[in-house]
Scaffold this motif. Structure first.
Motif, mmCIF file in Angstrom:
data_model
loop_
_atom_site.group_PDB
_atom_site.id
_atom_site.type_symbol
_atom_site.label_atom_id
_atom_site.label_comp_id
_atom_site.label_asym_id
_atom_site.label_seq_id
_atom_site.Cartn_x
_atom_site.Cartn_y
_atom_site.Cartn_z
ATOM 1 N N ARG A 413 -7.256 6.275 -16.445
ATOM 2 C CA ARG A 413 -7.289 5.339 -15.311
ATOM 3 C C ARG A 413 -8.581 5.547 -14.526
ATOM 4 O O ARG A 413 -8.578 6.114 -13.432
ATOM 5 N N PRO A 414 -9.718 5.070 -15.091
ATOM 6 C CA PRO A 414 -10.968 5.210 -14.331
ATOM 7 C C PRO A 414 -10.949 4.309 -13.104
ATOM 8 O O PRO A 414 -10.234 3.313 -13.047
ATOM 9 N N GLY A 415 -11.772 4.641 -12.096
ATOM 10 C CA GLY A 415 -11.866 3.810 -10.900
ATOM 11 C C GLY A 415 -12.130 4.644 -9.669
ATOM 12 O O GLY A 415 -12.545 5.808 -9.752
ATOM 13 N N ALA A 416 -11.881 4.027 -8.497
ATOM 14 C CA ALA A 416 -12.127 4.676 -7.214
ATOM 15 C C ALA A 416 -10.840 5.297 -6.692
ATOM 16 O O ALA A 416 -9.749 4.733 -6.856
ATOM 17 N N PHE A 417 -10.975 6.454 -6.016
ATOM 18 C CA PHE A 417 -9.834 7.162 -5.447
ATOM 19 C C PHE A 417 -10.190 7.667 -4.053
ATOM 20 O O PHE A 417 -11.371 7.779 -3.686
ATOM 21 N N LEU A 426 -10.684 18.700 -10.994
ATOM 22 C CA LEU A 426 -9.410 18.734 -11.711
ATOM 23 C C LEU A 426 -8.400 17.788 -11.056
ATOM 24 O O LEU A 426 -7.640 17.099 -11.745
ATOM 25 N N ASP A 427 -8.408 17.753 -9.716
ATOM 26 C CA ASP A 427 -7.486 16.867 -9.002
ATOM 27 C C ASP A 427 -7.748 15.405 -9.335
ATOM 28 O O ASP A 427 -6.810 14.625 -9.579
ATOM 29 N N VAL A 428 -9.018 15.012 -9.366
ATOM 30 C CA VAL A 428 -9.321 13.598 -9.627
ATOM 31 C C VAL A 428 -9.073 13.257 -11.095
ATOM 32 O O VAL A 428 -8.689 12.127 -11.423
ATOM 33 N N ILE A 429 -9.234 14.223 -12.015
ATOM 34 C CA ILE A 429 -8.885 13.979 -13.421
ATOM 35 C C ILE A 429 -7.381 13.749 -13.551
ATOM 36 O O ILE A 429 -6.934 12.867 -14.282
ATOM 37 N N GLU A 430 -6.584 14.514 -12.820
ATOM 38 C CA GLU A 430 -5.137 14.315 -12.839
ATOM 39 C C GLU A 430 -4.759 12.975 -12.221
ATOM 40 O O GLU A 430 -3.824 12.317 -12.681
ATOM 41 N N VAL A 480 -17.876 10.912 -10.848
ATOM 42 C CA VAL A 480 -17.631 11.839 -11.945
ATOM 43 C C VAL A 480 -17.656 11.064 -13.269
ATOM 44 O O VAL A 480 -17.028 10.007 -13.384
ATOM 45 N N HIS A 481 -18.374 11.589 -14.261
ATOM 46 C CA HIS A 481 -18.474 10.968 -15.586
ATOM 47 C C HIS A 481 -17.944 11.928 -16.640
ATOM 48 O O HIS A 481 -18.426 13.063 -16.771
ATOM 49 N N ILE A 482 -16.932 11.445 -17.424
ATOM 50 C CA ILE A 482 -16.410 12.185 -18.571
ATOM 51 C C ILE A 482 -16.815 11.404 -19.817
ATOM 52 O O ILE A 482 -16.412 10.250 -19.992
ATOM 53 N N PHE A 483 -17.599 12.021 -20.708
ATOM 54 C CA PHE A 483 -18.124 11.323 -21.879
ATOM 55 C C PHE A 483 -17.101 11.331 -23.012
ATOM 56 O O PHE A 483 -16.221 12.193 -23.073
#
Length: 806
Positions: A413-417, A426-430, A480-483
């Protein structure tokens, strides 16, 4: 001499009188159109008014002529209103006023169209209130079907209906005379002018008691007589509207009209007119002042009084003006009165848009010979007074977030938080529901803004974050970017072509075999050679010479699994070959006068026209051999694309002749020579799709192009080309005679030849088409002055050369 002058003067006077009488007759005839004003469209009213203006007529002259013809004042008033409305629209669509030129940005920003009742687009003015009077799709005439107000004052021209029922029945319809009275039979005159409708009813009933005693009886009495007085027809009044309005003048209106009705009839105030203080004068005194802004914003009708005969409405120039632009609901130009504040202005422009920055407004103000900028804090500067020429600008709120972080890439669920206290990676990845299976776990990055301007990158190991071996706390606007693994390498593909049903390029998958790719592509085509399959593979041998490596393999017809497995590699190109000499059937056809017309298959690559004609059983007795032609599909010709480009270039340069690109080409053949001498140069080799057309006997000649009467003419053996041209009326003035050409029935073309002063025209045969092209139009021909100038220059140059040679 004097006799001639007197005769000339008499003739002039007679002609003048005749023209005047004719003009009056035309006016008298056309003036009747006004009586049908309700059924006339805007275009008809506009045409009528333009024609009247060309004759030198004014609205007052038309009104006088209409009265002579017996047309009612109400119809004339409607006509004047329609003309005023059309004039208003014309001015709106023409040149802008000085004020509008100064506010061109506002006009461009706020002049938008809205659809009226008839679907026409109505141009909206940037000046507040102007478009209220500019919409031709609305009618602002008073409604005569409503009950008459009790305060309505009667006057000469009003018609009263007196209805009596009960013990006695009668009905009177009386018009108020010029003396202000109505006359009732057996009673005499009753003066009602100046009375309200309520007062007039009381007075009339008191007079009727003299002859109808039952009026005083109780309601339950059988002698009771009831009386009702109502207004049957309303009189017309003449109102003078002067000042800054679209069409000033005297207007004939219904007595039920208000000041607003009168203003609408005149087209409303113009750009320089006031909307805040419209004055109404009656009997030389200022009766009331009408504020149009208050009516438009709050519905306040103070000053919008009922007009009376000879009232004067004056629209003075505007008081003060300000300009509002930006994030408001009604940007534009506004008029204000002395002493009004910023809060009054907010009411006029209708408030702010959702994106407006409402705390602080920017004002450009004229200060002496220069300008200055002021900032208005709306909440605190309550008493900030407006000044003529102010320009208010309401800005947009900034596109900046106080607590936003974003995550992108290989998460679910990419986007703004929302950024909360001590929010970590880790919190934003969750929050994004975790990383995907194809996420690259060795490296991720954070884009961080420093001091709101510069950016920096913070690298981290996604694996360490997920294993909680390391943690990073986020800041506002961190990204944050996760490839993904796939995103970090080139997209691998494999492709296949040749003798397969669906040649294509697909993504590469590990352990894909050749048979797998062939099955995915729909299997083999008929004629595929399964023993000859070529693979073109990228070469990485470290040399500059090798481009690719070619591998030849074989497979099976049924694509069964076998021991000799060949796995494909990324970017392999597979080509499945056809069996040597394999080709599909190719067909040609015979059309027309053959013994057996129809389609025939080619047996070999050297089959000719004579062979096809032999298969078709030869020609029929009605065949026109000289008109036979061969039609060939242009797609079989080599370099046709280059030919089409050449045709396009030729068409760009041509002035008169347009060359067409045909899908089929007609090849002129000599069928008689083909039949007599087979396998000769005249006997062409056939190609797929060729059509041999053998027409029937021709008896006509067609003449087209630049002749006076293009036509079809019966063939005459002794006629020449000129004879056929003459039969079509001869050459036209635009004919280019020397370029006349003939298209024969077999498709062959011959043109006119010229030697010195002699022309040799082509011979005409049955079924021929004679075409006469037109002359090329000379662009920008030389004028007489240019010819004279060039001739003079050449002559001067000749004299100079002659002088120098001597």
């Amino acid at each position: 001499m004097k006799y001639i002058e007197m005769k000339y003067i008499k003739i002039t006077l007679i002609l003048t009188l005749l023209l005047s009488s004719v003009s009056q007759i035309v006016i008298s005839q056309n003036i009747n159109d006004i009586s049908n004003i309700d059924n006339m469209s805007d275009e008809q009213v506009s045409s009528y008014w333009e024609a009247a203006k060309k004759k030198g007529l004014t609205l007052n002259q038309i009104e006088q002529a209409a009265k002579i013809k017996g047309i009612s004042d109400a119809q004339v008033s409607k006509f004047k209103q329609r003309v005023a409305s059309l004039t208003n629209n014309s001015e709106n669509n023409s040149s802008k006023s000085t004020v509008n030129k100064q506010t061109e940005t506002l006009v461009g920003q706020n002049r938008f169209g809205h659809s009226g009742k008839d679907g026409k687009s109505v141009l909206k003015s940037s000046q507040f209130g102007m478009d209220f009077f500019s919409n031709p799709n609305i009618s602002f005439t008073p409604n005569l079907n409503l009950a008459t107000p009790e305060t309505y004052q009667l006057g000469p021209g009003d018609e009263l209906l007196i209805d009596i029922w009960g013990a006695a029945e009668n009905k009177y319809s009386q018009k108020v005379g010029v003396d202000g009275s109505i006359r009732i039979k057996n009673i005499g005159p009753v003066y009602v002018s100046g009375l309200s409708i309520k007062e007039a009813k009381t007075k009339i009933v008191s007079y009727l008691r003299k002859i109808y005693g039952g009026i005083n009886a109780s309601n339950s009495s059988y002698n009771k007589v009831n009386v009702d007085v109502s207004l049957a027809n309303v009189r017309s009044v003449h109102v003078n509207i002067i000042g800054e309005v679209k069409v000033p003048g005297t207007y004939t209106l219904s007595a039920l009209s208000s000041v607003l009705n009168a203003l609408y009839a005149s087209g409303g105030p113009i750009e320089n007119g006031t909307f805040r203080n419209v004055k109404i004068f009656r009997d030389g005194k200022n009766l009331a002042n009408f504020d149009i802004y208050k009516y438009l914003t709050t519905g306040n009708q103070d000053g919008n009084v009922m007009v009376r005969d000879q009232d004067i409405i004056i629209v003075s120039p505007y008081f003060n003006r300000i300009f509002v632009e930006g994030e408001v609901k009604r940007p534009g130009i506004y008029e204000f009165k002395d002493g009004e504040t910023i809060h009054d202005l907010i009411k006029y422009f209708g408030g702010y848009t959702p994106q407006a920055y409402k705390d602080r407004l920017t004002v450009e103000r004229i200060s002496g010979s220069q300008k200055e900028i002021k900032e208005v804090v709306v909440e605190s500067d309550v008493s900030f007074k407006l000044k003529d020429g102010d320009r208010f600008s309401v800005k947009r709120i900034s596109n900046r977030f106080v607590n936003r972080i974003t995550i992108q890439g290989a998460v679910y669920r990419p986007g703004a938080f929302e950024l909360t206290k001590e929010l970590s990676v880790l919190d934003v990845i969750e929050k994004a529901s975790g990383v995907k299976d194809n996420a690259f776990l060795e490296r991720g990055i954070i884009y961080r803004t420093i001091n709101g301007v510069d950016k920096e990158i913070i690298s981290f190991s996604v694996k360490d974050i997920l294993n909680k071996n390391k943690n990073i706390f986020l800041k506002r606007e961190d990204d944050v970017h996760i490839f993904s693994v796939n995103g970090l390498k080139e997209n691998y593909t494999v492709s296949i072509d040749g003798a397969v049903n669906n040649a294509q390029t697909i993504p590469f998958v590990e352990k894909m075999q050749i048979e797998d790719l062939i099955a995915i592509s729909g299997g083999y085509k008929e004629g595929a050679d399964v023993t000859t399959i070529d693979i073109s593979r990228r070469s990485n041998d470290g040399t500059f010479k090798t481009i690719s490596k070619n591998v030849r393999v074989s497979s099976t017809n049924n694509l069964v699994l076998n021991k000799d497995i060949v796995y494909l590699k990324p970017f392999d190109r597979v080509s499945v070959r056809y069996i040597k000499g394999f080709t599909t059937q190719k067909s040609v056809s015979v059309i027309g006068e053959a013994n057996y017309p129809g389609k025939y298959a080619l047996e070999n690559k050297e089959e000719r026209v004579s062979d096809l004609l032999e298969k078709a059983g030869g020609i029929s007795p009605y065949a026109y051999v000289n008109g036979a032609t061969l039609i060939r599909n242009s797609s079989v010709d080599i370099n046709k694309g280059q030919q089409n480009k050449a045709i396009d270039n030729l068409n760009e340069k041509q002035d008169s002749i347009i060359v067409k690109k045909n899908k089929e080409n007609r090849i002129g053949i000599d069928l008689d020579k083909i039949m007599k001498n087979k396998k000769s140069k005249f006997d062409l080799i056939l190609k797929e799709g060729d059509k041999l057309v053998i027409p029937s006997v021709k008896q006509t000649i067609e003449v087209q192009g630049e002749v006076l009467s293009p036509t079809v003419i019966r063939f005459e053996k002794n006629y020449s080309l000129r004879d056929y041209i003459n039969s079509a009326g001869g050459f036209s003035e635009k004919a280019r005679k020397s370029k006349t050409y003939v298209v024969y029935a077999n498709g062959e073309i011959k043109s006119t030849k010229k030697f010195l002063f002699f022309k040799s025209y082509p011979k005409i045969e049955p079924g021929a088409l004679i075409l006469v092209p037109h002359k090329t139009v000379v662009k920008n021909p030389l004028t007489t002055q240019e010819v004279i100038g060039i001739t003079t220059s050449i002559a001067t140059l000749g004299v100079l050369i002659n002088t120098l040679t001597k």
